[in-house]
Design an enzyme around this catalytic site. Structure first.
Site, PDB file in Angstrom:
ATOM      1  N   TRP A 124      47.372  44.423  36.384  1.00 23.44           N
ATOM      2  CA  TRP A 124      46.770  45.920  35.023  1.00 23.44           C
ATOM      3  C   TRP A 124      46.121  47.016  35.139  1.00 23.44           C
ATOM      4  O   TRP A 124      46.182  47.537  34.459  1.00 23.44           O
ATOM      5  CB  TRP A 124      46.598  44.487  33.254  1.00 23.44           C
ATOM      6  N   HIS A 169      36.995  34.726  36.592  1.00 19.00           N
ATOM      7  CA  HIS A 169      37.389  35.575  37.124  1.00 19.00           C
ATOM      8  C   HIS A 169      37.051  36.440  38.271  1.00 19.00           C
ATOM      9  O   HIS A 169      36.794  38.107  38.285  1.00 19.00           O
ATOM     10  CB  HIS A 169      36.681  36.433  35.865  1.00 19.00           C
ATOM     11  N   THR A 197      43.312  36.468  36.700  1.00 19.72           N
ATOM     12  CA  THR A 197      42.380  37.859  37.239  1.00 19.72           C
ATOM     13  C   THR A 197      43.319  38.614  36.419  1.00 19.72           C
ATOM     14  O   THR A 197      43.192  39.515  37.560  1.00 19.72           O
ATOM     15  CB  THR A 197      41.193  37.591  37.259  1.00 19.72           C
ATOM     16  N   GLU A 198      42.733  39.176  35.555  1.00 22.76           N
ATOM     17  CA  GLU A 198      42.863  41.369  35.543  1.00 22.76           C
ATOM     18  C   GLU A 198      44.937  41.525  35.339  1.00 22.76           C
ATOM     19  O   GLU A 198      45.708  41.930  35.616  1.00 22.76           O
ATOM     20  CB  GLU A 198      42.537  42.307  36.492  1.00 22.76           C
ATOM     21  N   PHE A 199      45.052  39.712  34.973  1.00 22.05           N
ATOM     22  CA  PHE A 199      46.642  39.949  35.210  1.00 22.05           C
ATOM     23  C   PHE A 199      47.606  40.059  36.707  1.00 22.05           C
ATOM     24  O   PHE A 199      48.444  40.413  36.585  1.00 22.05           O
ATOM     25  CB  PHE A 199      47.061  41.025  33.981  1.00 22.05           C
TER      26      PHE A 199
END
Length: 477
Positions: free
Chosen positions: A294, A110, A147-149
């Site tokens: 995001w 991540h 990761t995190e879009f």
């Protein structure tokens, strides 16, 4: 009427031990036991009891009833579940085996590998994660997220070249320019699935907000909003910990989750898997010249790289000698949460950052650099330790003649080279005239040979060249 594709992000980092000091690791080979916070197990136990077990039992019933959904589990979460909560991992395995569920690929750690100058580490971590999903669950992911879009053209090219059929990112207004997020688009031929921000945040952020004019939100009301949405498919993607951890059970969030399948059916909302949504015809090509994510209101990379402290820590990570010498430990330090904790934002975004890091960002930065510095020192022989990163109390902090901080610090020789160009000229010359550079290099850095060379330098350019030459010699560049 839009269909619905619902997805859940499931992740817990290995939080760093804020009390770590090098003496704790003396004579020990198990550095993970020193570097990571003992509270990680306690936190995982709590989240498993509040969210992973009750929510996944509800989801399994929903899948049996015909609802479809997607999960994205980080590799570092899986490691913790394997070690401390195999009962929760067994439930996720049941989900993975279900025909109505799909598991996505992401970076194993991540991590922020997608922001590195080269894409080698991103490529490797995506493959590591896909292999984990196959080995653990017998599933080969076909759709991915970074990761995190976080996505731009360069990251999308890596995902495409790895053979994934589609990738997720945020349906940010600046990306869409007024177009509908509930359509499938493409980026250089790769299908893009766009998260519907309002519908996602209605659950993730607003569900427990008593001041919201839609509070309390019912499953029936929510299903009616989805049913009235334009486009082909609304992608609602949220942190799985929303259900029972971020919003506690007493808020009604688990009952809401339990009622959703029936409410969708009554409203005529069909649910799809990401791979099914990706098969829809493209509504057009989107260019992602800048990073879209995001996170926060800005929907960019500023949640992790928005201030000088974050940027300095990321610089140290990217150029760390531990990257090649101890990648098994170095990769844990690339987890996005470590940089998220360093944000210094105000307003609603700052409140969210403080929720995840109530101890404050100064202590987080100190802990991060102490761990990285120690890891690098353990990787390097005595003659090369001068190229290791330094914790903040040993870094060089540029100041003006009056003593006020100039806003630039150097935690390594490599960063010092760049800092000499970025720092205000007045500060750079003031330190040179005082002999501060040679004192720091001889003391904190511990390289007396370089200190003598720098003490003879007449200009900042001379200092920079002397440091560069010495660093390249030590690193073998």
């Amino acid at each position: 009427m839009a269909s619905l594709c619902m997805g859940f992000e499931v992740h817990q980092p290995f939080r760093l031990n804020r009390d770590f000091v090098p003496a704790m690791a003396r004579g020990r080979r198990d550095l993970k036991g020193c570097y990571f916070d003992p509270s990680n197990r306690e936190i995982l136990d709590r989240v498993a009891a509040r969210c992973y077990i009750p929510a996944t039992e509800i989801v399994l019933d929903a899948l049996d009833g015909g609802m479809k959904c997607a999960f994205s589990l980080s590799g570092v979460l899986v490691e913790q579940l394997e070690r401390w909560r195999p009962d929760a991992l067994a439930l996720f395995a049941e989900v993975a085996a279900h025909k109505n569920a799909e598991f996505l690929a992401q970076t194993y750690y991540h991590s922020l590998a997608g922001f590195f100058a080269d894409t080698e580490e991103l490529n490797l971590q995506m493959r590591m994660h896909a292999d984990l999903m196959h080995d653990l669950f017998g599933r080969v992911p076909t759709v991915a997220e970074n990761t995190e879009f976080a996505l731009d053209d360069r990251i999308a090219a890596v995902v495409r070249d790895l053979g994934f059929s589609a990738v997720y990112t945020e349906g940010a207004d600046r990306l869409l320019g007024g177009r509908d997020p509930n359509e499938t688009y493409t980026c250089d031929g790769l299908p893009l699935l766009l998260r519907n921000c309002p519908l996602s945040d209605d659950i993730a952020f607003r569900f427990s907000w008593a001041g919201w004019d839609k509070h309390p939100l019912t499953a029936e009301t929510y299903a009616s909003w989805v049913a009235r949405s334009p486009g082909r498919c609304a992608h609602v993607f949220i942190d799985y910990e929303t259900f029972g951890e971020h919003h506690r059970e007493e808020s009604g969030i688990l009952d809401f989750l339990d009622a959703l399948p029936g409410a969708f059916a009554d409203a005529g909302v069909a649910t799809l898997l990401p791979s099914e949504a990706a098969a829809s015809p493209s509504a057009g090509e989107l260019a992602l010249e800048d990073v879209v994510s995001w996170a926060d209101l800005e929907k960019d990379a500023s949640a992790w790289l928005g201030n000088p402290v974050q940027q300095s820590a990321f610089f140290a990570l990217e150029h760390s000698p531990a990257r090649s010498a101890r990648p098994d430990l170095w990769r844990y330090l690339g987890t996005s949460d470590h940089f998220y904790y360093l944000a210094r934002k105000d307003g609603s975004c700052g409140e969210v950052h403080r929720y995840f890091c109530p101890e404050g960002n100064d202590g987080s930065h100190d802990a991060y650099m102490r761990v990285l510095s120690h890891l690098e020192s353990r990787c390097l022989g005595r003659g090369r330790r001068a190229v290791a990163s330094l914790p903040p109390d040993r870094a060089f902090h540029f100041c003006f003649p009056g003593g006020q901080y100039a806003g630039v610090s150097a935690h390594s020789l490599r960063e010092f080279e760049e800092a000499l160009e970025r720092a205000p000229r007045e500060s750079v010359w003031w330190h040179l005239d005082r002999g501060d550079y040679s004192r720091w290099i001889g003391g904190a850095v511990g390289d007396r040979r370089l200190a003598r060379a720098v003490s003879a330098c007449a200009t900042p350019d001379d200092v920079r060249e002397a440091v560069r030459a010495r660093r390249c010699l030590l690193c073998g560049d």
